[in-house]
Write an enzyme that holds these catalytic residues in place. Structure first.
Site, PDB file in Angstrom:
ATOM      1  N   HIS A 165       0.800  -1.232   0.000  1.00  0.00           N
ATOM      2  CA  HIS A 165       0.000   0.000   0.000  1.00  0.00           C
ATOM      3  C   HIS A 165       0.835   1.286   0.000  1.00  0.00           C
ATOM      4  O   HIS A 165       0.547   2.232   0.751  1.00  0.00           O
ATOM      5  CB  HIS A 165      -0.963   0.000   1.192  1.00  0.00           C
ATOM      6  N   HIS A 217      -9.896   1.741   0.047  1.00  0.00           N
ATOM      7  CA  HIS A 217      -9.755   0.577   0.919  1.00  0.00           C
ATOM      8  C   HIS A 217     -10.852   0.525   1.992  1.00  0.00           C
ATOM      9  O   HIS A 217     -10.568   0.248   3.161  1.00  0.00           O
ATOM     10  CB  HIS A 217      -8.355   0.610   1.543  1.00  0.00           C
ATOM     11  N   GLU A 256     -11.343  -4.163  -3.334  1.00  0.00           N
ATOM     12  CA  GLU A 256     -10.443  -3.086  -3.747  1.00  0.00           C
ATOM     13  C   GLU A 256     -10.183  -3.190  -5.249  1.00  0.00           C
ATOM     14  O   GLU A 256      -9.508  -4.104  -5.705  1.00  0.00           O
ATOM     15  CB  GLU A 256      -9.117  -3.205  -2.995  1.00  0.00           C
TER      16      GLU A 256
HETATM   17  C1  BGC Z   1      -4.388  -6.664   1.832  1.00  0.00           C
HETATM   18  C2  BGC Z   1      -4.316  -7.426   3.138  1.00  0.00           C
HETATM   19  C3  BGC Z   1      -3.991  -6.454   4.220  1.00  0.00           C
HETATM   20  C4  BGC Z   1      -5.070  -5.387   4.244  1.00  0.00           C
HETATM   21  C5  BGC Z   1      -4.817  -4.338   5.281  1.00  0.00           C
HETATM   22  C6  BGC Z   1      -5.450  -5.649   1.941  1.00  0.00           C
HETATM   23  O1  BGC Z   1      -5.505  -4.901   0.776  1.00  0.00           O
HETATM   24  O2  BGC Z   1      -4.609  -7.510   0.751  1.00  0.00           O
HETATM   25  O3  BGC Z   1      -3.342  -8.428   3.094  1.00  0.00           O
HETATM   26  O4  BGC Z   1      -3.909  -7.075   5.464  1.00  0.00           O
HETATM   27  O5  BGC Z   1      -5.129  -4.774   2.996  1.00  0.00           O
HETATM   28  O6  BGC Z   1      -3.574  -3.830   5.149  1.00  0.00           O
END
Ligand code: BGC
Length: 371
Positions: A125, A199, A335
């Protein structure tokens, strides 16, 4: 008028058919000594979305159930301090590169770039201070009969290790039909890689409700990306005959605890589902979630080639809004994105943005009910 206390109610000029909406802005505390705001966009029916310019984060989404009772369907916190301190990316704009890049490395035009490893052994991210932790410039407006919030952020060349000055605009529009439309635009002055997403963590029975295992999910995908034990895609596989087949609406809890290597690697569902092989810009329905007790339905539409279905596997009792406890699998994320690790995987749709090009993405979360 004090801009920070701006409260504006808009009545469109054509009286008879005029749809009414309102936008309000309130102080939402400070981050690094800088004031941040919380904007609330309400439509004629009183359904509303709140968004802060800290991380472009959706903090609440209040919509009716089948009996018309309003409820908040996204997880979040009451204060910006909690977002800074402990948010697992609740409601934010994740970027520059949402999801994972293997070992925090990629090569573009023959040059290797190194990113922070913030999710051992990968980058996740956007790194240590991704777009979710930036303060975006905000401007309120309207798109026809619908209130909107326009957020912009310029990420300097080299920020978090990524090349190019990247100018991003995210426009949130809250429609009269209870749809949250998110339109992303970005340009760069050097070739770079890019993957933006929202998210939000949804629980259609209302945030703070126990699990999403009784929600039913349909994903219009025949293929998905299996992952290794560090959640990096290992290729492309058919969903047919696996617990990843959501081509028919299926209870999320039905197969989540099956003995299955992929569910083990994801600790549940945490995988990219494949809609198409390229970013062709066409918007289609990719997923439909229904929750039987409230009757709420979430329809996800996007122009992106993939969608990460994450079943809240790492939620473990975090305290959220109003002291509610967010337990294991008490929310789901859908997402919209290009595929994880695509800067390193040539057969995936290209995440490269070059000077002179414009990245455009539209994703819509539409909230409805079925009786
Ligand atoms: C990811 C997860 C992660 C979550 C929070 C998601 O987009 O795929 O693995 O734990 O985000 O960070």
């Amino acid at each position: 008028m004090n801009k920070r206390l701006l409260a504006l109610t808009a009545f469109l000029p054509f009286a008879a058919s005029a749809a009414k909406f309102s936008i309000s802005a309130q102080p939402f505390g400070e981050v690094d000594g800088k004031a941040v705001e919380l904007y609330t966009l309400s439509n004629e029916s009183g359904a509303k979305v709140s968004i802060t310019n800290y991380g472009g984060t959706v903090t609440s989404l209040i919509v009716p159930d089948k009996d018309g009772k309003m409820g908040d369907v996204v997880l979040g916190f009451d204060t910006v301090g909690e977002y800074v301190e402990k948010s697992p990316y609740f409601g934010c704009i994740a970027g520059r590169y949402a999801n994972r890049i293997a070992k925090g490395k990629f090569t573009l035009d023959g040059k290797e770039y190194s990113l922070a490893i913030n999710n051992e052994p990968n980058t996740l991210h956007g790194g240590v201070k991704g777009f979710d932790k930036q303060i975006w410039k905000a401007k309120v407006g309207n798109q026809g009969h619908n209130p909107s919030l326009i957020l912009t952020y310029t990420s300097p060349d080299g920020e978090e290790g990524y090349p190019g000055t990247l100018k991003s605009t995210v426009t949130y529009t809250w429609t009269q039909k209870n749809a949250l439309r998110i339109r992303y635009k970005a340009t760069t002055d050097k070739s770079t890689v890019l993957n933006l997403t929202n998210h939000s963590y949804f629980n259609l029975a209302g945030e703070g409700s126990k699990t999403v295992l009784d929600h039913r999910l349909k994903i219009n995908a025949e293929r998905y990306n299996p992952i290794d034990s560090t959640s990096i895609p290992t290729g492309i596989a058919p969903v047919k005959g696996t617990p990843f087949d959501f081509t028919k609406s299926t209870r999320i809890g039905k197969r989540i605890d099956q003995e299955n290597e992929q569910l083990k690697n994801g600790i549940g569902y945490d995988h990219n589902f494949i809609m198409k092989d390229s970013r062709d810009g066409k918007i289609g329905v990719v997923a439909i979630v229904t929750e039987p007790t409230s009757g709420r339905v979430l329809t996800v539409k996007t122009s992106e080639p993939g969608i990460q279905f994450y079943s809240g596997n790492f939620l473990d009792g975090l305290e959220g809004k109003g002291g509610k406890v967010y337990s294991h699998r008490s929310a789901l994320c859908l997402e919209a994105q290009t595929f994880p690790d695509s800067p390193n995987q040539k057969e995936f749709p290209s995440p490269v943005l070059r000077p002179g090009e414009t990245y455009i993405q539209t994703t819509i979360y539409e909230l409805g009910v079925q009786k």
